[in-house]
Design an enzyme around this catalytic site. Structure first.
Site, PDB file in Angstrom:
ATOM      1  N   SER A 412       1.018  -1.192  -0.125  1.00 46.09           N
ATOM      2  CA  SER A 412      -0.034   0.004   0.096  1.00 46.09           C
ATOM      3  C   SER A 412       0.976   1.312   0.128  1.00 46.09           C
ATOM      4  O   SER A 412       0.294   2.319  -0.165  1.00 46.09           O
ATOM      5  CB  SER A 412      -0.878  -0.081   1.216  1.00 46.09           C
ATOM      6  OG  SER A 412      -0.366  -0.214   2.259  1.00 46.09           O
ATOM      7  N   HIS A 433      -2.707  -3.783  -5.129  1.00 43.88           N
ATOM      8  CA  HIS A 433      -3.141  -3.528  -3.931  1.00 43.88           C
ATOM      9  C   HIS A 433      -4.426  -3.633  -3.278  1.00 43.88           C
ATOM     10  O   HIS A 433      -5.444  -3.231  -4.017  1.00 43.88           O
ATOM     11  CB  HIS A 433      -2.960  -2.032  -3.721  1.00 43.88           C
ATOM     12  CG  HIS A 433      -3.409  -1.302  -2.293  1.00 43.88           C
ATOM     13  ND1 HIS A 433      -3.325   0.103  -2.100  1.00 43.88           N
ATOM     14  CD2 HIS A 433      -3.139  -1.846  -1.137  1.00 43.88           C
ATOM     15  CE1 HIS A 433      -3.847   0.152  -0.903  1.00 43.88           C
ATOM     16  NE2 HIS A 433      -3.755  -0.759  -0.246  1.00 43.88           N
ATOM     17  N   GLU A 445      -6.323  -1.844  -6.507  1.00 38.44           N
ATOM     18  CA  GLU A 445      -5.482  -0.795  -7.103  1.00 38.44           C
ATOM     19  C   GLU A 445      -4.490  -1.354  -7.755  1.00 38.44           C
ATOM     20  O   GLU A 445      -3.469  -1.930  -7.260  1.00 38.44           O
ATOM     21  CB  GLU A 445      -5.071   0.200  -6.082  1.00 38.44           C
ATOM     22  CG  GLU A 445      -4.995   1.408  -6.628  1.00 38.44           C
ATOM     23  CD  GLU A 445      -4.574   2.438  -5.178  1.00 38.44           C
ATOM     24  OE1 GLU A 445      -4.813   3.627  -5.365  1.00 38.44           O
ATOM     25  OE2 GLU A 445      -4.505   1.924  -4.246  1.00 38.44           O
ATOM     26  N   ASN A 483      -4.647   5.650  -0.859  1.00 38.90           N
ATOM     27  CA  ASN A 483      -4.139   6.077   0.511  1.00 38.90           C
ATOM     28  C   ASN A 483      -3.654   7.577   0.568  1.00 38.90           C
ATOM     29  O   ASN A 483      -3.476   8.133   1.474  1.00 38.90           O
ATOM     30  CB  ASN A 483      -3.318   5.157   1.043  1.00 38.90           C
ATOM     31  CG  ASN A 483      -3.752   4.000   1.726  1.00 38.90           C
ATOM     32  OD1 ASN A 483      -4.946   3.852   1.921  1.00 38.90           O
ATOM     33  ND2 ASN A 483      -2.955   2.753   1.675  1.00 38.90           N
TER      34      ASN A 483
END
Ligand SMILES: CCCCCCCC/C=C\C/C=C/C(=O)SCCNC(=O)CCNC(=O)[C@H](O)C(C)(C)COP(=O)(O)OP(=O)(O)OC[C@H]1O[C@@H](n2cnc3c(N)ncnc32)[C@H](O)[C@@H]1OP(=O)(O)O
Length: 720
Positions: A412, A433, A445, A483
């Protein structure tokens, strides 16, 4: 359009609008003309309506909803059919959805192939069925079943639709031949007997008044904030109460009211955004049109922690065999137990039978030997988030796996290139991800590195679909897209708390907006120590130690409340207390805790932060605009190529309410000029937060008036 032909005295009207025969103006006109022509042709005994290319019809052409209403409306065509003395038979294969099912419900009879699915999914785009569905479906399927289909939007398979009374026959073999045969068998029967207009709504012993109140109350609490389901209930209830024509009239009024609503616009946008993301391109060339995915017949997962076990579960439930690898037997058994637990959870929820679960488990090969990964087509590494460790794993994978194997890292935060360079095949290394809990969260992702090949990207994009995820391709940067945008969002939440808000107040603001959870509840769920360790590690690498008194980190405003909570052993749900308190460790109901408010007050006194009344509007604006500004920077840098990609990430990664489109769509509705001005104001007010430095692209777009679909192009990042 619709093709007209005659066979064995049966007129055949074939809807023809690839790929799904959506009811464009041309199709509706063709259908109307065909029906009129058949009615007036003395040699025609019956009519069959069918679709070209494997589908009956997927409903109205959603692209036409932004234009005015042109051409004949479905109910006008239907009224004509109601008056016909020649039977009209809908011969359904593939899908009959929305307006497609409504056309079929106007036909006197409906037959379908075994593979067919019928449904009224209009609610998914913020509408109600507007072509008679709310009035005719309850007459065919009964009030209760029709209401369920219309409110949930879920399609049903042919066999079930037959039992419900929506279909008259399910056939195997050629659907057109079956349709012609069926139509001829009904040629001498009075069509008025088969006409749904002439039947009452089937209540099956239910009392409409009690049922209506219960349905409204249920929908109000289940779909909080989403207006279309309420309209669905109102329309179906109305159909059970008033004469047919009045019900049709009311349905149309509701439909048109919803069509121009912000929620329907957002949902239509989300429908197309989700399909746009499949059109990817790489900066160095290669895109979804030219790149060929490598077949993936078997997968390996390295690391059987919570994440790895969940990923392995996604793989085996999608039908692929999976080797689950751990360094020792003890960890491996733990992982397999966790996987089994999650699988049995789906059995308990009735989503799978125990037998199906066993079949899934038979696809799993737990192992402690890397040699077992020798022949797999793809490996997903899901070990601890530590670059040194990941590089070691990749080095070993590179030596062990066959040269064609694609190597994915479930990271991540880490740069893909820094992992890829540990191998001799950087073109076959890519980031995948997954989001926690990995078995349930839909977002995947996919992150390309500077040397990832188009074939590798095509493979992970297709693999994402195979395991029933929503794959979005993004470039590599700190935090990637999800994120990276979450960081300013949560930072502002904590700053608002420092300045005077309470965690519960912030969470209510977010949940009232429509988010499934507030940021502090999420933090308690995932564990406060997780963010604590990530921050500490980031600081350590820069030679900095973060303490409870740190107000700045690298010159940026920093909130050290997390450090204070960890110091007090408040790690979240697992310890029974975090930002909230719970009824014991593992408790799930968050309760406001005066001790937390005391910790916050102490924190502010110690750091000289003056607390004030922070309003709900300010909380929402600061959290969302900070994150939206980051979204524009992501576009500007080419990490994403379209605003739609960012929105899909928020829809599936964080549960952004679909009826609000996504943060970028939301920004487009607020108006970019206003958004930019507000961000500039916050930048002046909070100069020590990098996330308030206004995006250059946003500034440019705020002057341009360009629609969202052109933002990627304006950034110069569109690669198609
Ligand atoms: C006020 C003016 C409006 C005029 C309307 C007049 C008549 C209306 C009268 C009554 C009201 C009726 C309302 C409705 O019918 S609303 C629409 C209801 N139907 C749906 O919501 C179905 C949506 N589609 C799907 O669920 C799926 O696409 C699918 C199951 C049909 C096929 O799935 P799949 O095989 O996975 O393929 P894709 O999803 O990728 O779709 C392929 C391709 O087709 C496009 N597409 C699909 N459905 C529609 C549609 N209804 N309208 C326009 N385009 C549609 C989809 O976008 C894909 O295209 P691509 O992105 O270019 O590849």
């Amino acid at each position: 359009m619709a093709e007209y032909s005659i066979r064995d005295s049966v007129a055949i009207i074939q809807l023809d609008n690839a790929p799904v025969n959506a009811l464009s103006v041309a199709v509706r006109t063709g259908l109307y003309d065909g029906i009129e022509r058949a009615a007036g042709d003395g040699s025609v005994k019956a009519v069959v309506v069918c679709g070209k290319g494997g589908n009956f019809c997927a409903g109205a052409d959603i692209k036409e909803f932004d234009e005015g209403s042109k051409g004949p409306w479905i109910t006008e065509i239907g009224d004509f059919m109601d008056r016909m003395r020649k039977p009209v038979v809908a011969a359904i294969e593939g899908v009959a959805l929305g307006g497609g099912l409504e056309v079929a419900l106007f036909c006197h009879y409906r037959i379908a192939a075994k593979n067919a699915r019928v449904g009224q999914p209009e609610v998914n785009i913020g509408l109600i069925p507007g072509g008679g569905g709310t009035v005719r479906l309850p007459r065919a399927a009964g009030f209760k079943q029709a209401l369920e289909m219309i409110v949930t939007g879920n399609p049903v398979r042919a066999e079930r639709a037959l039992k419900m009374g929506v279909l008259d026959e399910v056939v195997s073999g050629n659907i057109l031949e079956a349709g012609i045969k069926f139509a001829l068998s009904k040629a001498h029967i009075d069509t008025s007997l088969a006409c749904l207009r002439n039947r009452p709504v089937r209540m099956d012993g239910l009392n409409i008044d009690t049922k209506a109140d219960a349905a409204l109350a249920h929908v109000k609490s289940k779909y909080k904030g989403f207006e279309a389901p309420m309209f669905c209930v109102k329309a179906v209830v109305n159909a059970a109460r008033v004469p047919y024509d009045d019900a049709i009239q009311k349905e149309r009024e509701y439909f048109f009211e919803l069509r121009t609503s912000g929620q329907s616009q957002a949902l239509r946008y989300a429908f197309f955004a989700e399909r746009q993301i499949a059109r990817w391109g790489l900066p160095g060339g290669g895109d979804y049109r030219t790149a060929r995915a490598i077949p993936v017949r078997s997968v390996g997962v390295v690391g059987a922690g919570t994440m790895g076990a969940g990923i392995a579960l996604c793989i085996i439930t999608s039908g692929l065999p999976c080797v689950l690898l751990e360094q020792n037997q003890e960890f491996l058994e733990k992982g397999v137990t966790s996987l089994r637990g999650q699988l049995m959870g789906t059995v308990r929820l009735g989503k799978m039978t125990a037998g199906e679960a066993e079949v899934c488990l038979s696809r799993l090969k737990p192992s402690t030997s890397m040699e077992d990964l020798k022949h797999v087509d793809m490996v997903i590494e899901a070990v601890f988030e530590d670059l040194k460790l990941k590089r070691e794993v990749f080095e070993r994978l590179d030596k062990t796996c066959k040269p064609e194997t694609i190597l994915c890292t479930n990271t991540s935060t880490l740069d893909i290139d820094s992992v890829a360079t540990a191998t001799g095949r950087p073109d076959k290394v890519v980031g995948t991800h997954f989001f926690a809990p990995s078995y349930l969260m839909k977002l995947l992702e996919n992150i390309y590195g500077s040397r990832t090949s188009p074939e590798t990207v095509a493979t992970v994009m297709r693999f994402g679909k195979t395991i029933r995820k929503v794959p979005v391709l993004v470039g590599s940067c700190t935090g990637f897209v999800a994120n990276r945008m979450l960081a300013p969002y949560t930072a502002e939440a904590q700053f608002c708390v420092e300045e005077g808000a309470s965690p519960a107040q912030v969470d209510s603001v977010l949940m009232d907006f429509g988010m499934p959870m507030g940021t502090f509840r999420v933090s308690d769920l995932s564990g406060i120590d997780v963010s604590f360790s990530i921050r500490r590690e980031a600081a350590r690498k820069l030679g900095v130690t973060l303490t409870v008194d740190s107000r700045y980190f690298r010159g940026q405003r920093h909130c050290s409340l997390i450090e204070r909570l960890v110091e007090k052993g408040r790690l979240g749900r697992k310890t029974g207390k975090g930002w909230y308190k719970y009824e014991g460790p593992g408790g799930t109901v968050p309760l406001e805790d005066p001790d937390v408010l005391e910790i916050i007050e102490t924190h502010c006194r110690a750091l000289g932060i003056e607390r004030r009344n922070v309003g709900s509007h300010e909380i929402q604006e600061r959290m969302q605009l900070a994150m939206i500004n980051e979204g524009f920077k992501i576009l500007e840098e080419g990490i994403c190529t379209r605003a739609e990609e960012i929105d899909v990430i928020w829809l599936y990664g964080f549960g952004w309410p679909r009826y609000l489109g996504g943060p970028m769509f939301y920004a487009s509705k607020l108006g970019l000029k206003r958004v930019f001005e507000k961000i500039c104001t916050f930048h002046k007010r909070f100069p020590h937060s990098q996330h308030w430095v206004p995006s250059v692209l946003l500034g440019k777009l705020s002057e341009s008036g360009l629609p969202l679909s052109k933002w990627g192009e304006a950034a110069g990042t569109s690669r198609l």
